[in-house]
Design a protein around this motif. Structure first.
Motif, PDB file in Angstrom:
ATOM      1  N   GLU A 101       0.920  -1.204   0.234  1.00  0.00           N
ATOM      2  CA  GLU A 101      -0.043  -0.050   0.009  1.00  0.00           C
ATOM      3  C   GLU A 101       1.058   1.211   0.042  1.00  0.00           C
ATOM      4  OE1 GLU A 101      -0.262  -2.691   2.308  1.00  0.00           O
ATOM      5  OE2 GLU A 101      -2.132  -3.478   0.875  1.00  0.00           O
ATOM      6  N   GLU A 102       1.890   1.064   0.953  1.00  0.00           N
ATOM      7  CA  GLU A 102       2.835   2.243   0.874  1.00  0.00           C
ATOM      8  C   GLU A 102       3.455   2.714  -0.508  1.00  0.00           C
ATOM      9  OE1 GLU A 102       4.050   2.642   5.608  1.00  0.00           O
ATOM     10  OE2 GLU A 102       5.072   0.873   4.461  1.00  0.00           O
ATOM     11  N   LEU A 103       4.031   1.703  -1.169  1.00  0.00           N
ATOM     12  CA  LEU A 103       4.389   2.018  -2.420  1.00  0.00           C
ATOM     13  C   LEU A 103       3.626   2.552  -3.321  1.00  0.00           C
ATOM     14  CD1 LEU A 103       6.150  -1.655  -2.928  1.00  0.00           C
ATOM     15  CD2 LEU A 103       7.480   0.587  -2.540  1.00  0.00           C
ATOM     16  N   LYS A 104       2.333   2.769  -3.287  1.00  0.00           N
ATOM     17  CA  LYS A 104       1.361   3.447  -3.919  1.00  0.00           C
ATOM     18  C   LYS A 104       1.207   4.977  -3.485  1.00  0.00           C
ATOM     19  CE  LYS A 104      -0.928  -1.032  -5.151  1.00  0.00           C
ATOM     20  NZ  LYS A 104      -1.797  -1.926  -4.562  1.00  0.00           N
ATOM     21  N   LEU A 105       1.840   5.298  -2.483  1.00  0.00           N
ATOM     22  CA  LEU A 105       1.795   6.663  -1.865  1.00  0.00           C
ATOM     23  C   LEU A 105       2.173   7.732  -2.968  1.00  0.00           C
ATOM     24  CD1 LEU A 105       2.938   6.374   1.769  1.00  0.00           C
ATOM     25  CD2 LEU A 105       0.552   6.699   1.146  1.00  0.00           C
ATOM     26  N   CYS A 106       3.079   7.427  -3.638  1.00  0.00           N
ATOM     27  CA  CYS A 106       3.566   8.292  -4.880  1.00  0.00           C
ATOM     28  C   CYS A 106       3.467   7.727  -6.141  1.00  0.00           C
ATOM     29  CB  CYS A 106       5.140   8.406  -4.377  1.00  0.00           C
ATOM     30  SG  CYS A 106       5.576   9.489  -3.128  1.00  0.00           S
ATOM     31  N   GLN A 107       3.043   8.802  -7.124  1.00  0.00           N
ATOM     32  CA  GLN A 107       2.929   8.166  -8.333  1.00  0.00           C
ATOM     33  C   GLN A 107       4.430   7.525  -8.812  1.00  0.00           C
ATOM     34  OE1 GLN A 107      -0.315  11.306 -10.348  1.00  0.00           O
ATOM     35  NE2 GLN A 107       1.609  11.543 -10.823  1.00  0.00           N
ATOM     36  N   GLY A 108       4.302   6.714  -9.760  1.00  0.00           N
ATOM     37  CA  GLY A 108       5.270   6.018 -10.279  1.00  0.00           C
ATOM     38  C   GLY A 108       5.396   4.547  -9.979  1.00  0.00           C
ATOM     39  N   ASN A 109       6.294   3.948 -10.920  1.00  0.00           N
ATOM     40  CA  ASN A 109       6.304   2.625 -10.817  1.00  0.00           C
ATOM     41  C   ASN A 109       7.056   1.927  -9.704  1.00  0.00           C
ATOM     42  OD1 ASN A 109       5.726  -0.312 -11.473  1.00  0.00           O
ATOM     43  ND2 ASN A 109       7.319  -0.307 -13.206  1.00  0.00           N
ATOM     44  N   TRP A 110       6.830   2.093  -8.411  1.00  0.00           N
ATOM     45  CA  TRP A 110       7.955   1.773  -7.296  1.00  0.00           C
ATOM     46  C   TRP A 110       7.794   0.452  -6.950  1.00  0.00           C
ATOM     47  CZ3 TRP A 110      10.651   5.563  -7.638  1.00  0.00           C
ATOM     48  CH2 TRP A 110      10.243   6.980  -7.861  1.00  0.00           C
ATOM     49  N   LYS A 111       8.736  -0.400  -7.165  1.00  0.00           N
ATOM     50  CA  LYS A 111       8.871  -1.679  -6.797  1.00  0.00           C
ATOM     51  C   LYS A 111       9.326  -2.137  -5.183  1.00  0.00           C
ATOM     52  CE  LYS A 111       9.541  -3.170 -11.796  1.00  0.00           C
ATOM     53  NZ  LYS A 111      10.504  -3.361 -12.716  1.00  0.00           N
ATOM     54  N   TYR A 112      10.183  -1.023  -4.955  1.00  0.00           N
ATOM     55  CA  TYR A 112      11.004  -1.452  -3.700  1.00  0.00           C
ATOM     56  C   TYR A 112      10.885  -0.117  -2.839  1.00  0.00           C
ATOM     57  CZ  TYR A 112      13.204  -4.491  -7.091  1.00  0.00           C
ATOM     58  OH  TYR A 112      13.096  -5.495  -8.112  1.00  0.00           O
ATOM     59  N   GLY A 113      10.816  -0.273  -1.595  1.00  0.00           N
ATOM     60  CA  GLY A 113      10.627   0.838  -0.615  1.00  0.00           C
ATOM     61  C   GLY A 113      11.018   0.636   0.922  1.00  0.00           C
ATOM     62  N   SER A 114      11.607   1.462   1.510  1.00  0.00           N
ATOM     63  CA  SER A 114      11.785   1.353   2.888  1.00  0.00           C
ATOM     64  C   SER A 114      10.944   2.673   3.612  1.00  0.00           C
ATOM     65  CB  SER A 114      13.026   1.460   3.302  1.00  0.00           C
ATOM     66  OG  SER A 114      13.676   0.320   2.971  1.00  0.00           O
ATOM     67  N   PHE A 115      10.617   2.555   4.652  1.00  0.00           N
ATOM     68  CA  PHE A 115       9.970   3.468   5.628  1.00  0.00           C
ATOM     69  C   PHE A 115      11.055   3.662   6.730  1.00  0.00           C
ATOM     70  CE2 PHE A 115       7.768   4.733   9.439  1.00  0.00           C
ATOM     71  CZ  PHE A 115       7.226   6.006   9.059  1.00  0.00           C
ATOM     72  N   PHE A 116      11.457   4.964   7.340  1.00  0.00           N
ATOM     73  CA  PHE A 116      12.323   5.181   8.277  1.00  0.00           C
ATOM     74  C   PHE A 116      11.854   6.414   9.039  1.00  0.00           C
ATOM     75  CE2 PHE A 116      13.738   7.439   4.557  1.00  0.00           C
ATOM     76  CZ  PHE A 116      14.542   8.704   5.292  1.00  0.00           C
ATOM     77  N   THR A 117      12.241   6.581  10.265  1.00  0.00           N
ATOM     78  CA  THR A 117      11.947   7.884  11.263  1.00  0.00           C
ATOM     79  C   THR A 117      13.446   8.217  11.612  1.00  0.00           C
ATOM     80  OG1 THR A 117       9.934   6.942  11.938  1.00  0.00           O
ATOM     81  CG2 THR A 117      10.922   8.671  13.253  1.00  0.00           C
ATOM     82  N   THR A 118      13.646   9.534  11.361  1.00  0.00           N
ATOM     83  CA  THR A 118      14.900   9.982  11.657  1.00  0.00           C
ATOM     84  C   THR A 118      15.092  11.607  12.191  1.00  0.00           C
ATOM     85  OG1 THR A 118      17.188  10.213  10.850  1.00  0.00           O
ATOM     86  CG2 THR A 118      15.237  10.878   9.239  1.00  0.00           C
ATOM     87  N   CYS A 119      15.885  12.241  12.348  1.00  0.00           N
ATOM     88  CA  CYS A 119      16.012  13.622  12.486  1.00  0.00           C
ATOM     89  C   CYS A 119      16.310  14.466  11.424  1.00  0.00           C
ATOM     90  CB  CYS A 119      17.115  13.993  13.604  1.00  0.00           C
ATOM     91  SG  CYS A 119      16.877  13.227  15.172  1.00  0.00           S
ATOM     92  N   VAL A 120      15.707  15.700  11.307  1.00  0.00           N
ATOM     93  CA  VAL A 120      16.132  16.876  10.368  1.00  0.00           C
ATOM     94  C   VAL A 120      16.731  18.037  11.142  1.00  0.00           C
ATOM     95  CG1 VAL A 120      13.751  17.557  10.061  1.00  0.00           C
ATOM     96  CG2 VAL A 120      15.428  17.724   8.100  1.00  0.00           C
ATOM     97  N   THR A 121      17.709  18.454  10.816  1.00  0.00           N
ATOM     98  CA  THR A 121      18.207  19.716  11.496  1.00  0.00           C
ATOM     99  C   THR A 121      18.406  20.896  10.011  1.00  0.00           C
ATOM    100  OG1 THR A 121      19.827  18.121  12.837  1.00  0.00           O
ATOM    101  CG2 THR A 121      20.531  20.548  12.340  1.00  0.00           C
ATOM    102  N   GLU A 122      17.644  21.882  10.405  1.00  0.00           N
ATOM    103  CA  GLU A 122      17.824  23.092   9.626  1.00  0.00           C
ATOM    104  C   GLU A 122      18.492  23.925   9.991  1.00  0.00           C
ATOM    105  OE1 GLU A 122      14.316  26.136   7.859  1.00  0.00           O
ATOM    106  OE2 GLU A 122      14.089  23.960   8.158  1.00  0.00           O
ATOM    107  N   SER A 123      19.911  24.081   9.081  1.00  0.00           N
ATOM    108  CA  SER A 123      21.008  24.874   9.485  1.00  0.00           C
ATOM    109  C   SER A 123      20.773  26.268   9.548  1.00  0.00           C
ATOM    110  CB  SER A 123      22.237  24.582   8.167  1.00  0.00           C
ATOM    111  OG  SER A 123      22.630  23.340   8.252  1.00  0.00           O
TER     112      SER A 123
END
Length: 336
Positions: free
Chosen positions: A121-143
């Motif tokens: 289901e997640e592979l269909k979140l974005c348009q495109g012919n996505w065959k492989y995917g990973s989900f991750f949670t990380t940090c973002v730092t705005e310089s």
């Protein structure tokens, strides 16, 4: 004791703060001729996601840098200073239509709180012919937020910031017990380092507050939400020194990002940015002794540069390692 840091990007600043933590009674001076918005760090999307090709002197040391860096950013994220420092948690997807290895990352799969295979289901979140995917949670730092925050913290702890163009590490204006060279791309001339190569990047910052998740696609396509804007990218042009915005790169970035998330078409473009990532096949964090031009006296130097597009991601980790090398250089010094 007096330490000199050359360079005031994310690597120089995190190294200066780490020195203050380890040597609270020492004087620490940052020397640079570019600050905040004039540094390459300023424009980075700042998501903690090192490349699988990122490399220090050994695999073990590289992993330690990455671990230390993540815990540094995550500790700030958990603190009451998070919004001032520009650090927050972010989840995202990496999609590929070409290879399952593209969506894997041995450096962070066990380090991040979540790193898992994307569902059908997640592979269909974005348009495109996505065959492989990973989900991750990380940090973002705005310089844009962290650089002024870190500089203020550095000054409040007694740090000194000098506007000074450094032509040579052998002719610095003062004698320092140890100098840490964090000059990024500037090290190519400063050290005559032919292994340092610019990798040109171009990106757009757009206003799209409805985007709350990061997305990566094939061909260096990325959509990374920050505090005020969303970063759309990108490109990696090896050995290119062109700092001008290229309209063709902008068109290609828009086309790839709009194809993934069509809602971005209505996002206002706030600015377009170009930066030269200081790439080195092995990031240089090592000791060197030079002689001062004036009197031939030894200058103890620790180099800390060549992070490529992963300066914000890994700076706190290489800073910790660089300060360990500083301590090694001081062993036997009567001032300790």
């Amino acid at each position: 004791m007096h330490f000199g840091i050359v360079g005031s990007g994310i690597v120089g600043l995190t190294t200066a703060l780490e020195l203050q933590n380890n040597f609270p009674n020492a004087k620490v001076t940052i020397l640079a001729d570019r600050f905040n918005e004039d540094t390459t760090s300023y424009m980075a999307a700042g998501i903690f996601r090192p490349s699988t090709s990122f490399m220090g002197p050994t695999q073990e040391i590289t992993q330690q840098w990455i671990n230390d860096a993540f815990h540094y950013w995550d500790d700030i994220r958990r603190s009451n200073k998070a919004s001032l420092a520009g650090v927050c948690q972010l989840s995202g997807y990496i999609f590929s239509s070409t290879s399952p290895s593209i969506v894997r990352n041995h450096f962070i799969e066990k380090l991040l709180p979540i790193y898992r295979k994307a569902t059908e289901e997640e592979l269909k979140l974005c348009q495109g012919n996505w065959k492989y995917g990973s989900f991750f949670t990380t940090c973002v730092t705005e310089s844009r937020l962290f650089l002024p925050y870190g500089t203020q913290k550095f000054k409040e702890a007694g740090g000194v910031v000098l506007f000074h163009h450094v032509d040579s590490l052998k002719t610095l204006p003062e004698k320092y017990d140890v100098v840490v060279n964090c000059t990024g791309m500037g090290a190519k001339e400063l050290c005559g380092d032919q292994q340092l190569v610019p990798i040109r990047g171009q990106m757009l910052k757009v206003r799209a507050p409805w985007i709350k998740t990061a997305f990566y696609g094939d061909y260096d396509t990325y959509i990374v939400p920050g505090f005020d804007t969303v970063t759309l990218g990108g490109c990696r042009q090896y050995d290119s020194y062109n700092l001008d915005v290229c309209k063709y790169d902008s068109m290609a970035i828009k086309e790839r990002c709009y194809n993934m998330l069509p809602s971005l078409k209505k996002a206002e473009v706030v600015r377009e940015l170009v930066g030269l990532r200081p790439h080195r096949s092995v990031v240089r964090v090592e000791k060197e002794i030079m002689q001062r031009s004036v009197d031939g006296s030894p200058i103890k130097i620790v180099h800390n540069y060549g992070h490529g597009g992963y300066g914000v991601t890994t700076a706190p980790g290489t800073a910790k390692y660089a300060v360990k090398l500083v301590r090694e250089m001081l062993v036997g010094n009567s001032k300790l």
